[in-house]
Design an enzyme around this catalytic site. Structure first.
Site, PDB file in Angstrom:
ATOM      1  N   PHE A 120     -15.646  12.466  12.100  1.00  0.00           N
ATOM      2  CA  PHE A 120     -17.059  12.267  11.782  1.00  0.00           C
ATOM      3  C   PHE A 120     -17.218  12.207  10.260  1.00  0.00           C
ATOM      4  CE2 PHE A 120     -16.817  14.695  15.794  1.00  0.00           C
ATOM      5  CZ  PHE A 120     -17.353  13.748  16.645  1.00  0.00           C
ATOM      6  N   CYS A 150     -18.028   1.006  10.541  1.00  0.00           N
ATOM      7  CA  CYS A 150     -18.163   1.871  11.717  1.00  0.00           C
ATOM      8  C   CYS A 150     -19.369   1.520  12.574  1.00  0.00           C
ATOM      9  CB  CYS A 150     -18.234   3.318  11.264  1.00  0.00           C
ATOM     10  SG  CYS A 150     -16.771   3.763  10.323  1.00  0.00           S
ATOM     11  N   LYS A 181       0.831  -1.202   0.000  1.00  0.00           N
ATOM     12  CA  LYS A 181       0.000   0.000   0.000  1.00  0.00           C
ATOM     13  C   LYS A 181       0.872   1.260   0.000  1.00  0.00           C
ATOM     14  CE  LYS A 181      -4.012   1.129   2.757  1.00  0.00           C
ATOM     15  NZ  LYS A 181      -4.715   0.732   3.970  1.00  0.00           N
TER      16      LYS A 181
HETATM   17  C1  UGA Z   1     -20.474   6.750   9.789  1.00  0.00           C
HETATM   18  C2  UGA Z   1     -20.872   8.117  10.379  1.00  0.00           C
HETATM   19  O1  UGA Z   1     -21.963   8.651   9.642  1.00  0.00           O
HETATM   20  C3  UGA Z   1     -19.699   9.092  10.337  1.00  0.00           C
HETATM   21  O2  UGA Z   1     -20.069  10.312  10.966  1.00  0.00           O
HETATM   22  C4  UGA Z   1     -18.525   8.453  11.099  1.00  0.00           C
HETATM   23  O3  UGA Z   1     -17.402   9.291  11.090  1.00  0.00           O
HETATM   24  C5  UGA Z   1     -18.172   7.133  10.442  1.00  0.00           C
HETATM   25  O4  UGA Z   1     -19.319   6.264  10.490  1.00  0.00           O
HETATM   26  C6  UGA Z   1     -17.021   6.526  11.205  1.00  0.00           C
HETATM   27  O5  UGA Z   1     -17.195   6.225  12.385  1.00  0.00           O
HETATM   28  O6  UGA Z   1     -15.915   6.480  10.681  1.00  0.00           O
HETATM   29  P1  UGA Z   1     -20.238   5.749   7.337  1.00  0.00           P
HETATM   30  O7  UGA Z   1     -19.977   4.438   8.007  1.00  0.00           O
HETATM   31  O8  UGA Z   1     -19.378   6.181   6.210  1.00  0.00           O
HETATM   32  O9  UGA Z   1     -20.186   6.940   8.423  1.00  0.00           O
HETATM   33  O10 UGA Z   1     -21.696   5.662   6.764  1.00  0.00           O
HETATM   34  P2  UGA Z   1     -23.126   6.311   7.032  1.00  0.00           P
HETATM   35  O11 UGA Z   1     -23.456   7.245   5.951  1.00  0.00           O
HETATM   36  O12 UGA Z   1     -23.252   6.808   8.409  1.00  0.00           O
HETATM   37  O13 UGA Z   1     -24.045   5.004   6.843  1.00  0.00           O
HETATM   38  C7  UGA Z   1     -23.867   3.872   7.683  1.00  0.00           C
HETATM   39  C8  UGA Z   1     -24.809   2.771   7.272  1.00  0.00           C
HETATM   40  O14 UGA Z   1     -26.159   3.120   7.606  1.00  0.00           O
HETATM   41  C9  UGA Z   1     -24.825   2.458   5.780  1.00  0.00           C
HETATM   42  O15 UGA Z   1     -24.864   1.063   5.577  1.00  0.00           O
HETATM   43  C10 UGA Z   1     -26.099   3.090   5.277  1.00  0.00           C
HETATM   44  O16 UGA Z   1     -26.631   2.462   4.139  1.00  0.00           O
HETATM   45  C11 UGA Z   1     -27.005   2.922   6.484  1.00  0.00           C
HETATM   46  N1  UGA Z   1     -28.085   3.922   6.530  1.00  0.00           N
HETATM   47  C12 UGA Z   1     -27.796   5.228   6.720  1.00  0.00           C
HETATM   48  C13 UGA Z   1     -29.394   3.508   6.383  1.00  0.00           C
HETATM   49  O17 UGA Z   1     -29.687   2.308   6.210  1.00  0.00           O
HETATM   50  N2  UGA Z   1     -30.400   4.444   6.442  1.00  0.00           N
HETATM   51  C14 UGA Z   1     -30.134   5.755   6.622  1.00  0.00           C
HETATM   52  O18 UGA Z   1     -31.104   6.558   6.672  1.00  0.00           O
HETATM   53  C15 UGA Z   1     -28.813   6.164   6.755  1.00  0.00           C
END
Ligand code: UGA
Length: 463
Positions: free
Chosen positions: A151, A276, A35
């Site tokens: 975040f 996450c 990497k």
């Molecule tokens: C999440 C948090 O949103 C970030 O703020 C955080 O920094 C990050 O984890 C981390 O800890 O590093 P992420 O895992 O990229 O970010 O994704 P999200 O957009 O939060 O979605 C998480 C999951 O929830 C996905 O599988 C998504 O499809 C699902 N989701 C999200 C739903 O099923 N419904 C929703 O309304 C929103």
């Protein structure tokens, strides 16, 4: 400012590139030799919109350099720890990478160093880290440890880093606080040159919250688990809608209009995935247990999420009846759109179950196919969504990539064995799909024949 970032995963690479973008000189290290070579040659190991451009830009004029961990420790006074904290089988976060890094930092460091935890860690890690660094210090170095959780959402990580709603700093010393205030000043003031231009918000306000380290660490876990709870909540409401003849789109809109609730994270579907939410929900349950607090609420959030897979499979079986020998097209493999990440992706869990049932799967994802193929080599990966639908008894939408909303649905329908779409994300417009002759089954009562079910129910009452 000279800064080192240790670990070039999603968080580390985004942090390094964005800190370089706002004017710092950044040394980023990666322990995986392959990497590291790729990064040093200008390659980006992950797909993250906008990241390749800012990495290339910063490398060109020497603001971003990649190298070894030892060099990173020696190059700067401020060191961001961005190494992985994967879950152990019991749900605890595995902190062994952080511990071994702390040992190396303690052994090599001289003078003053500010160690910044970006990796997601349990509450009280900063105090443990400080004790560990101080006890093992070989060359008389003096350390401060600060918590500065990220975040960043995958898929919009660069945007989130440069235009955050809040920056949280958990720090116990004045010197550490002033260094971090200075480091983040361009973001707090939004005074840097933004590479995203078009999507750059006007008059964006960033809140810088300074707390003690324990609170900052807890803010991270509490934020992720609250959002996960919202997702499981809406998924249960969606099941209720389906059973009771209501429409989840209308219900989610109706509750989200209350600003105390908010409309974000109320999209129902096949559950949350990624690296996450699943691990952080488990981790905070374990953390709470250690401190004598019973967090059954979050155990239920996790359980509801796990049951989404069986719940969705039930929908597929109801439509297809006999599964063995059926051909199913899958649109979307990544755990969410705009990323190639398939870690804990619900799509892969669903496909594994389909394979056990003797189904033939042909899948398409705009970015994640290569990574999915490493985990699931036994399915057919297609170059476009049309090929994935060809000859299929049903197409499943498992990730809501925007491109799925702009397909030639007539063309899709003509090549399928049966024009049936089972949409695990309610990503497609029902009217549009139905207008092209599809049967459509979505989540939470959104379906072509489901609508008539509601109408039928009304007719019964009218009679
Ligand atoms: C999440 C948090 O949103 C970030 O703020 C955080 O920094 C990050 O984890 C981390 O800890 O590093 P992420 O895992 O990229 O970010 O994704 P999200 O957009 O939060 O979605 C998480 C999951 O929830 C996905 O599988 C998504 O499809 C699902 N989701 C999200 C739903 O099923 N419904 C929703 O309304 C929103």
């Amino acid at each position: 400012m000279k800064i080192s970032v240790i670990g070039a995963g999603y968080v580390g690479l985004t942090t390094a590139a964005c800190l370089a973008q706002i004017g710092h000189k950044v040394f980023c290290s990666e322990s995986d030799a392959e990497k590291l070579r790729k990064l040093q040659n200008g390659g980006i190991p992950i797909f993250e919109p906008g990241l390749d451009a800012i990495v290339a830009d910063a490398m060109r004029d020497g603001r971003l350099v990649f190298g070894s961990t030892d060099e990173a420790i020696d190059s700067a006074q401020v060191i961001f720890i961005c190494v992985g904290t994967p879950p152990l089988p019991n749900g605890d976060a595995d902190l062994s990478a952080i511990e071994s890094l702390a040992r190396t930092i303690a052994q090599r460091s001289t003078g003053y160093k500010l160690i910044v935890e970006k990796s997601t860690v349990p509450v009280q890690t900063a105090s443990q880290l400080l004790r560990h660094l101080t006890n093992r210090s070989k060359l008389g170095a003096r350390f401060d440890v600060a918590s500065n959780p990220e975040f960043l959402r995958e898929g919009s990580a660069v945007y989130d880093f440069l235009h955050p709603e809040r920056i949280v700093i958990g720090v116990e010393s004045q010197q550490g606080e002033s260094i971090l205030r200075e480091l983040y000043a361009p973001i707090v003031g939004q005074t840097f040159n933004c590479p995203l231009h078009a999507s750059c918000p006007d008059g964006h306000t960033v809140t810088l919250l300074v707390t003690d380290a324990n609170s900052s660490e807890l803010i991270k876990h509490a934020s992720n688990s609250f959002l996960a709870m919202k997702v499981s909540f809406i998924n249960m409401i969606s099941d209720l809608c389906e059973a009771a003849g209501a429409d989840i789109s209308a219900v989610a809109k109706g509750i989200g209009l209350d600003s105390r609730i908010g409309s974000a994270f109320l999209n129902p579907g096949i559950g949350f995935g990624g690296f996450c939410f699943p691990k952080d929900v488990q981790a905070i349950v374990r953390i709470a247990e250690k401190f004598g607090c019973n967090f059954d609420l979050l155990k239920e959030v996790e359980k509801i999420n796990q049951e989404r897979i069986a719940q969705f499979l039930g929908k597929i079986k109801k439509e297809l009846w006999v599964m063995r020998g059926k051909k199913i097209g899958v649109w979307g493999l990544a755990f969410k759109p705009n990323t190639d990440d398939v870690r804990f992706a619900p799509a892969l869990s669903i496909i594994r179950e389909l394979l056990l049932e003797g189904v033939q799967v042909q899948a398409y994802d705009p970015q994640a196919a290569e990574r999915a193929a490493q985990e699931l080599p036994e399915i057919l990966y297609c170059d476009d969504p049309y090929l994935a639908a060809e000859g299929a008894d049903a197409v499943l939408v498992l990730t809501e990539w925007p491109e799925f909303q702009h397909l030639d649905l007539g063309r899709v329908a003509r090549t399928m064995e049966r024009p049936l779409i089972i949409d695990g994300r309610n990503a497609l417009a029902l009217n549009d799909v139905v207008a092209h002759g599809f049967e459509y089954v979505g989540i939470g009562g959104v379906r072509s024949s489901g609508l008539s079910k509601t109408i039928q129910q009304k007719a019964v009452f009218a009679d």
